[in-house]
Design a protein around this motif. Structure first.
Motif, PDB file in Angstrom:
ATOM      1  N   ARG A  68      42.253 -21.202 -29.919  1.00 28.97           N
ATOM      2  CA  ARG A  68      42.831 -21.034 -31.098  1.00 28.97           C
ATOM      3  C   ARG A  68      44.122 -20.311 -31.134  1.00 28.97           C
ATOM      4  O   ARG A  68      45.225 -20.567 -31.641  1.00 28.97           O
ATOM      5  N   LEU A  69      44.049 -19.137 -30.201  1.00 28.89           N
ATOM      6  CA  LEU A  69      45.125 -18.510 -30.071  1.00 28.89           C
ATOM      7  C   LEU A  69      46.488 -18.957 -29.434  1.00 28.89           C
ATOM      8  O   LEU A  69      47.360 -18.762 -29.625  1.00 28.89           O
ATOM      9  N   LEU A  70      46.020 -19.812 -28.400  1.00 29.73           N
ATOM     10  CA  LEU A  70      47.044 -20.683 -27.573  1.00 29.73           C
ATOM     11  C   LEU A  70      47.749 -21.535 -28.624  1.00 29.73           C
ATOM     12  O   LEU A  70      48.829 -21.683 -28.511  1.00 29.73           O
ATOM     13  N   LEU A  71      46.792 -22.141 -29.690  1.00 33.43           N
ATOM     14  CA  LEU A  71      47.576 -22.814 -30.644  1.00 33.43           C
ATOM     15  C   LEU A  71      48.487 -22.210 -31.393  1.00 33.43           C
ATOM     16  O   LEU A  71      49.576 -22.699 -32.099  1.00 33.43           O
ATOM     17  N   ARG A  72      48.027 -21.075 -31.926  1.00 30.86           N
ATOM     18  CA  ARG A  72      48.888 -20.141 -32.520  1.00 30.86           C
ATOM     19  C   ARG A  72      50.258 -19.757 -31.965  1.00 30.86           C
ATOM     20  O   ARG A  72      51.353 -19.749 -32.365  1.00 30.86           O
ATOM     21  N   VAL A  73      50.173 -19.573 -30.495  1.00 36.42           N
ATOM     22  CA  VAL A  73      51.203 -19.317 -29.828  1.00 36.42           C
ATOM     23  C   VAL A  73      52.095 -20.582 -29.785  1.00 36.42           C
ATOM     24  O   VAL A  73      53.530 -20.377 -29.969  1.00 36.42           O
ATOM     25  N   ALA A  74      51.824 -21.735 -29.768  1.00 39.09           N
ATOM     26  CA  ALA A  74      52.509 -23.074 -29.790  1.00 39.09           C
ATOM     27  C   ALA A  74      53.268 -22.893 -31.119  1.00 39.09           C
ATOM     28  O   ALA A  74      54.517 -23.147 -31.090  1.00 39.09           O
ATOM     29  N   ASP A  75      52.677 -22.853 -32.149  1.00 42.89           N
ATOM     30  CA  ASP A  75      53.316 -22.840 -33.407  1.00 42.89           C
ATOM     31  C   ASP A  75      54.454 -21.650 -33.464  1.00 42.89           C
ATOM     32  O   ASP A  75      55.371 -21.724 -34.093  1.00 42.89           O
ATOM     33  N   ALA A  76      54.072 -20.546 -32.965  1.00 44.34           N
ATOM     34  CA  ALA A  76      55.032 -19.382 -33.018  1.00 44.34           C
ATOM     35  C   ALA A  76      56.201 -19.592 -32.274  1.00 44.34           C
ATOM     36  O   ALA A  76      57.378 -19.298 -32.680  1.00 44.34           O
ATOM     37  N   ILE A  77      56.142 -20.461 -31.191  1.00 43.04           N
ATOM     38  CA  ILE A  77      57.182 -20.944 -30.297  1.00 43.04           C
ATOM     39  C   ILE A  77      58.112 -21.671 -31.016  1.00 43.04           C
ATOM     40  O   ILE A  77      59.320 -21.699 -31.105  1.00 43.04           O
ATOM     41  N   SER A 104      62.015 -28.014 -26.843  1.00 50.04           N
ATOM     42  CA  SER A 104      61.172 -28.621 -27.817  1.00 50.04           C
ATOM     43  C   SER A 104      59.893 -28.987 -27.300  1.00 50.04           C
ATOM     44  O   SER A 104      59.045 -28.939 -28.090  1.00 50.04           O
ATOM     45  N   ARG A 105      59.858 -29.041 -26.085  1.00 46.49           N
ATOM     46  CA  ARG A 105      58.367 -29.535 -25.645  1.00 46.49           C
ATOM     47  C   ARG A 105      57.641 -28.334 -25.031  1.00 46.49           C
ATOM     48  O   ARG A 105      56.416 -28.694 -24.755  1.00 46.49           O
ATOM     49  N   VAL A 106      57.946 -27.131 -25.003  1.00 51.38           N
ATOM     50  CA  VAL A 106      57.422 -26.243 -24.538  1.00 51.38           C
ATOM     51  C   VAL A 106      56.125 -26.022 -25.202  1.00 51.38           C
ATOM     52  O   VAL A 106      55.116 -25.497 -24.510  1.00 51.38           O
ATOM     53  N   PRO A 107      56.059 -26.107 -26.592  1.00 46.36           N
ATOM     54  CA  PRO A 107      54.786 -25.985 -27.320  1.00 46.36           C
ATOM     55  C   PRO A 107      53.533 -26.754 -26.765  1.00 46.36           C
ATOM     56  O   PRO A 107      52.516 -26.682 -26.977  1.00 46.36           O
ATOM     57  N   GLU A 108      54.129 -28.080 -26.147  1.00 46.71           N
ATOM     58  CA  GLU A 108      52.871 -29.033 -26.000  1.00 46.71           C
ATOM     59  C   GLU A 108      52.233 -28.566 -24.647  1.00 46.71           C
ATOM     60  O   GLU A 108      51.022 -28.732 -24.918  1.00 46.71           O
ATOM     61  N   TRP A 109      52.671 -27.667 -23.817  1.00 47.80           N
ATOM     62  CA  TRP A 109      51.679 -27.196 -22.880  1.00 47.80           C
ATOM     63  C   TRP A 109      50.825 -26.183 -23.282  1.00 47.80           C
ATOM     64  O   TRP A 109      49.549 -26.268 -22.697  1.00 47.80           O
ATOM     65  N   PHE A 110      51.072 -25.291 -24.233  1.00 50.65           N
ATOM     66  CA  PHE A 110      50.031 -24.551 -24.733  1.00 50.65           C
ATOM     67  C   PHE A 110      49.185 -25.323 -25.491  1.00 50.65           C
ATOM     68  O   PHE A 110      47.819 -24.985 -25.443  1.00 50.65           O
ATOM     69  N   ARG A 111      49.385 -26.251 -26.336  1.00 48.72           N
ATOM     70  CA  ARG A 111      48.338 -27.304 -26.899  1.00 48.72           C
ATOM     71  C   ARG A 111      47.786 -27.866 -25.782  1.00 48.72           C
ATOM     72  O   ARG A 111      46.347 -28.053 -26.193  1.00 48.72           O
ATOM     73  N   TYR A 112      48.327 -28.535 -24.911  1.00 49.67           N
ATOM     74  CA  TYR A 112      47.641 -29.406 -23.776  1.00 49.67           C
ATOM     75  C   TYR A 112      46.230 -28.271 -23.265  1.00 49.67           C
ATOM     76  O   TYR A 112      45.243 -28.760 -23.273  1.00 49.67           O
ATOM     77  N   LEU A 116      42.470 -28.708 -23.154  1.00 49.21           N
ATOM     78  CA  LEU A 116      41.410 -28.800 -21.850  1.00 49.21           C
ATOM     79  C   LEU A 116      40.533 -27.601 -22.017  1.00 49.21           C
ATOM     80  O   LEU A 116      39.274 -28.032 -21.942  1.00 49.21           O
ATOM     81  N   LEU A 117      40.825 -26.550 -22.523  1.00 48.50           N
ATOM     82  CA  LEU A 117      39.744 -25.227 -22.619  1.00 48.50           C
ATOM     83  C   LEU A 117      38.588 -25.683 -23.712  1.00 48.50           C
ATOM     84  O   LEU A 117      37.664 -25.644 -23.305  1.00 48.50           O
ATOM     85  N   ALA A 118      39.013 -26.378 -24.678  1.00 48.16           N
ATOM     86  CA  ALA A 118      38.149 -26.615 -25.837  1.00 48.16           C
ATOM     87  C   ALA A 118      37.271 -27.664 -25.284  1.00 48.16           C
ATOM     88  O   ALA A 118      36.246 -27.881 -25.967  1.00 48.16           O
ATOM     89  N   ALA A 119      37.613 -28.815 -24.790  1.00 50.93           N
ATOM     90  CA  ALA A 119      36.911 -29.834 -24.289  1.00 50.93           C
ATOM     91  C   ALA A 119      36.305 -29.622 -22.919  1.00 50.93           C
ATOM     92  O   ALA A 119      35.880 -30.498 -22.590  1.00 50.93           O
ATOM     93  N   ALA A 162      48.242 -22.439 -18.555  1.00 53.09           N
ATOM     94  CA  ALA A 162      47.002 -22.738 -18.047  1.00 53.09           C
ATOM     95  C   ALA A 162      46.353 -21.543 -17.580  1.00 53.09           C
ATOM     96  O   ALA A 162      45.233 -21.486 -17.563  1.00 53.09           O
ATOM     97  N   ALA A 163      46.948 -20.406 -17.021  1.00 58.24           N
ATOM     98  CA  ALA A 163      46.610 -19.077 -16.801  1.00 58.24           C
ATOM     99  C   ALA A 163      45.892 -18.516 -17.858  1.00 58.24           C
ATOM    100  O   ALA A 163      44.781 -17.862 -17.608  1.00 58.24           O
ATOM    101  N   LEU A 164      46.351 -18.490 -18.985  1.00 57.14           N
ATOM    102  CA  LEU A 164      46.154 -17.791 -19.977  1.00 57.14           C
ATOM    103  C   LEU A 164      44.981 -18.500 -20.763  1.00 57.14           C
ATOM    104  O   LEU A 164      43.593 -17.874 -21.071  1.00 57.14           O
ATOM    105  N   ALA A 165      44.685 -19.961 -20.642  1.00 60.11           N
ATOM    106  CA  ALA A 165      43.826 -20.819 -21.174  1.00 60.11           C
ATOM    107  C   ALA A 165      42.289 -20.356 -20.477  1.00 60.11           C
ATOM    108  O   ALA A 165      41.362 -20.370 -20.924  1.00 60.11           O
ATOM    109  N   ASN A 166      42.465 -19.930 -19.198  1.00 58.68           N
ATOM    110  CA  ASN A 166      41.517 -19.788 -18.211  1.00 58.68           C
ATOM    111  C   ASN A 166      41.023 -18.323 -18.295  1.00 58.68           C
ATOM    112  O   ASN A 166      40.075 -17.731 -17.494  1.00 58.68           O
ATOM    113  N   GLY A 167      41.708 -17.429 -19.163  1.00 56.27           N
ATOM    114  CA  GLY A 167      41.212 -16.145 -19.380  1.00 56.27           C
ATOM    115  C   GLY A 167      41.847 -14.966 -18.476  1.00 56.27           C
ATOM    116  O   GLY A 167      41.558 -13.851 -18.153  1.00 56.27           O
ATOM    117  N   ASN A 168      42.942 -15.595 -17.612  1.00 58.17           N
ATOM    118  CA  ASN A 168      43.580 -14.637 -16.596  1.00 58.17           C
ATOM    119  C   ASN A 168      44.480 -13.577 -17.574  1.00 58.17           C
ATOM    120  O   ASN A 168      44.928 -13.888 -18.655  1.00 58.17           O
TER     121      ASN A 168
END
Length: 496
Positions: A68-77, A104-112, A116-119, A162-168
């Motif tokens: 959820r936080l990564l999705l907020r980051v995407a929205d903030a970007i 304009s595509r940068v948020p896609e990576w945070f959402r992607y 992956l993390l959620a699924a 990807a690094a943040l999604a994994n908790g690094n």
């Protein structure tokens, strides 16, 4: 207007007291001053990241909350998009229209990576006997990300998400020439709720990058840059068995077959060669053109090159901006001179364009076409990293494949043909990490990005990158009700 960005402006390492001027490559003017951090600054940033990993909330955060936080980051970007477009275009000179399209595509990576993390599903492994064997994936720890000047924010987003999604936790060392959007992103991440110490930025040159790759507390390095820098990082990380992903140089071949209209092929070639002023590791730089359409293609590509509007990157009508520095422009001009000295024909460009007085301090170069080249020429073998298209004729398909593979690099390649069987066949036979057919430089968050040979190791983006920011633990649980007495009298048939 010039402004100073000090350590207090973002989650930076220790400030050595030295500063570096940041230059607008379209004018040569100083637009900012940032801290010039050295090994001591890197050590402070890594210590901060390690403390956040060992005692902070981020690695222990449940995956749904982290997603959820990564999705907020995407929205903030997205909410800060205009600010980021303008800042990056001014810092690296890429036209605002190109910069807007890319960022304009940068948020896609945070959402992607949030998806992956959620699924994510972890394996339960089959085995003999009364055992349950399953796996866990755990964060690596502190990860270092070293980014280049040409695509600062996009390349950072690929690895950072990807690094943040994994908790690094992360230490980022942007190019010393283009740190401004990285510093802005650090502020956006903090405002979006990324905990203190999770993302740290070190603004400095080569000493900072070398210290980051060698630091004993850094578990993984992701680097985009030159081949020698990647080789040095691979050696440094190997000494402590840390992981490394390196996207390095390229000399992208683009094969143009005679079943494609030369005018259409030239349109694609112009994009491949001149987008980002050719300052891309996958820029089309060797155009291998079937001989019976060769002359028409050269004429069409040269006309395209001469029509490109070079100028102020802040203006929407500008189609190509400056190179990043005077040094880079001089290097490209020298290579153009080497090409003509070795027998290539200057079909378009080759010099510095006429520009308004306010841009004459910038580092502009005309889009250039070097025709009638051969694979023996320097310009056909060395990475130029500028707006130079080298055109070489070929006769048969087998010749084109051999010429495409006759290079130390293997990052990207292109194939233009209307013959679908040939498209698949040639794409399969070219040795490159990515091959585009009838297009160029297309990317998606799901597309693993990286090359072979001297173009690097590992992949950015895709599940490959996501998984490489974690390590696997296997857990074996005996589920039988009886016990095992290996040294008793019973017949032992267990497999160890």
């Amino acid at each position: 207007m010039t402004h100073t960005i000090a350590a207090s402006a973002g989650p930076l390492g220790a400030d050595s007291g030295d500063t570096r001027n940041i230059i607008d490559p379209s004018s040569g003017a100083v637009i900012a001053t940032v801290a010039e951090q050295d090994a001591e600054g890197v050590d402070a940033a890594v210590a901060r990241a390690r403390a956040a990993f060992e005692s902070g909330p981020w690695p222990a955060l449940v995956r749904s909350a982290r997603a959820r936080l990564l999705l907020r980051v995407a929205d903030a970007i997205e909410a800060n998009s205009e600010r980021l477009y303008t800042l990056e275009a001014r810092n690296n000179g890429r036209p605002i229209t190109e910069t807007r399209a890319q960022l304009s595509r940068v948020p896609e990576w945070f959402r992607y990576n949030a998806g992956l993390l959620a699924a994510q599903r972890l394996a339960v492994l089959p085995g003999d006997g009364p055992y349950l064997t399953y796996q866990q994936r755990l964060p690596l720890g502190v990860c270092g990300i070293i980014t280049p000047f040409n695509h600062p924010l996009l390349i950072l987003a690929r690895s950072l998400s990807a690094a943040l999604a994994n908790g690094n936790t992360v230490v980022v060392k942007p190019s010393e020439m283009t740190p401004l959007t990285t510093l802005a992103l650090a502020e956006i991440l903090a405002e979006a709720g990324v905990p203190d110490g999770v993302v740290n930025v070190v603004t400095g040159g080569r000493p900072a990058g070398e210290r980051l790759t060698r630091h004993p507390d850094v578990a993984k390095i992701t680097l985009t840059g030159g081949t020698e820098a990647g080789r040095a990082a691979a050696i440094a990380t190997a000494s402590r068995f840390a992981r490394v992903t390196a996207e390095l140089g390229g000399k992208t071949p683009v094969v143009m077959f005679d079943d494609v209209d030369p005018a259409v092929a030239a349109e694609g070639a112009a994009f491949a060669a001149f987008v980002a002023a050719g300052q891309s590791c996958v820029a089309g730089s060797r155009f291998l053109v079937q001989r019976n359409v060769y002359d028409e293609f050269v004429i069409a590509l040269s006309a395209r090159a001469q029509a490109i509007r070079v100028g102020d990157p802040s203006l929407p009508q500008t189609q190509m901006g400056p190179l990043i520095s005077a040094r880079q422009r001089d290097k490209v001009l020298d290579l153009i001179g080497t090409g003509t000295a070795e027998g290539a024909r200057l079909a378009a460009g080759g010099g510095i364009p006429e520009l308004p007085e306010e841009l004459r301090g910038g580092f502009f170069l005309q889009p250039t076409v070097l025709a009638d080249a051969s694979m023996a020429m320097t310009v056909a073998r060395e990475e130029i990293f500028g707006p130079v298209a080298v055109v070489i004729p070929f006769d048969a398909e087998a010749d084109a494949v051999a010429m495409a593979n006759d290079n130390e690099y293997g990052l990207g390649a292109g194939v233009w043909t209307t013959d679908i069987a040939r498209a698949h066949r040639v794409a399969s036979n070219i040795v490159a990490g990515m091959v585009w057919v009838n297009d160029h430089h297309r990317l998606e968050p799901s597309l693993p990005w990286g090359g072979v040979k001297e173009s690097g190791i590992g992949k950015d983006a895709g599940t490959e990158s996501f998984d490489d920011f974690s390590w696997i633990k296997s857990i074996v649980v005996r589920t039988a009700a009886d016990h095992v007495d290996w040294y008793g009298d019973a017949d032992q048939r267990r497999l160890n």
